[in-house]
Structures are given as structure tokens and as C-alpha cells.
Write a protein that holds these residues in place. Structure first.
Motif, short mmCIF file in Angstrom:
data_model
loop_
_atom_site.label_atom_id
_atom_site.label_comp_id
_atom_site.label_asym_id
_atom_site.label_seq_id
_atom_site.Cartn_x
_atom_site.Cartn_y
_atom_site.Cartn_z
N VAL A 217 0.84 -1.21 0.00
CA VAL A 217 0.00 0.00 0.00
C VAL A 217 0.87 1.25 0.00
O VAL A 217 0.58 2.22 -0.72
N ALA A 218 1.94 1.24 0.77
CA ALA A 218 2.85 2.38 0.81
C ALA A 218 3.45 2.63 -0.56
O ALA A 218 3.56 3.78 -1.00
N GLY A 219 3.83 1.57 -1.25
CA GLY A 219 4.38 1.70 -2.59
C GLY A 219 3.38 2.29 -3.57
O GLY A 219 3.71 3.17 -4.36
N LEU A 220 2.16 1.79 -3.50
CA LEU A 220 1.11 2.34 -4.37
C LEU A 220 0.85 3.81 -4.06
O LEU A 220 0.71 4.63 -4.97
N SER A 221 0.80 4.13 -2.78
CA SER A 221 0.55 5.51 -2.36
C SER A 221 1.69 6.43 -2.77
O SER A 221 1.46 7.58 -3.16
N ALA A 222 2.92 5.93 -2.68
CA ALA A 222 4.07 6.74 -3.10
C ALA A 222 3.97 7.06 -4.58
O ALA A 222 4.30 8.16 -5.01
N GLY A 223 3.52 6.08 -5.36
CA GLY A 223 3.36 6.29 -6.80
C GLY A 223 2.30 7.33 -7.12
O GLY A 223 2.33 7.95 -8.17
#
Length: 110
Positions: free
Chosen positions: A53-59
């Protein structure tokens, strides 16, 4: 430096990550909360999902994606209400039945 810190540094280097973004203490706290409040296998799954989720949010341009995801996952783990599974309910029912079938103690004769 601990073996764990060296391992994290190796992963950070291998995947070209910002070392400051990997908060070992916060990740381990999340894993502990998930393991203790949900069940043990929830620890790696929860940390993986929070990282995903953090990776998706960072994107998507979020300011603090890792922190936000870990905080929310921690809130969910701490609020988790464990329900007995069918197997646990049957086992508990059997244990209750066993205790009701025991013979009462013989009365004292004075």
C-alpha cells in the motif's frame, strides 16, 4: 551493528532504497501487533500489505506513504476482535463437555 540491521542495509542497497524510509522499529512493532492481536501468520502478511500500500501511495504522490500505511494497519490490528473458528469452537465445546462429565467429589464423612 546487529545482524538484522546489516540484513536491512543489504536489502536497501540491493533494491536501491532510501535507508531512512525503512524504520525497523516501526515495522517490527506492526508485525508484533498483528501477530499478537490477530494471529502469528498475520505478521508477515500485514507488513507486506502495508508495504505494498505504501508503494502504491508513493506512486500516487502521497507525502508519508509508509508511515500512513503502517499507522493504519497498526490501528486495525489493535482493534481486531478475534472470533473463534469452527475448529476452536468445537474444541472448546468438547473441553466444556468433558468438564461437565466429571464425577463430583465424594462428600466428607466425619
Amino acid at each position: 551493528m546487529s545482524n538484522l540491521e546489516r540484513w536491512v542495509d543489504t536489502l536497501v542497497d540491493e533494491f536501491d532504497l532510501d535507508r531512512e524510509a525503512v524504520d525497523i522499529g516501526a515495522i517490527l512493532d506492526l508485525a508484533r501487533d498483528a501477530a499478537h492481536r490477530v494471529e502469528r501468520p498475520a505478521a508477515p502478511l500485514t507488513t507486506f500489505i502495508a508495504g505494498y500500500v505504501a508503494g502504491l501511495s508513493a506512486g500516487e504522490g502521497a507525502d508519508h506513504p509508509g508511515l500512513d500505511a503502517m499507522e493504519r494497519a497498526t490501528e486495525l490490528a489493535l482493534a481486531w476482535d478475534v472470533e473463534a473458528t469452527l475448529d476452536e469452537a468445537v474444541t472448546e465445546g468438547t473441553a466444556d463437555a468433558d468438564t461437565t462429565l466429571t464425577e463430583p467429589a465424594a462428600p466428607d464423612r466425619a
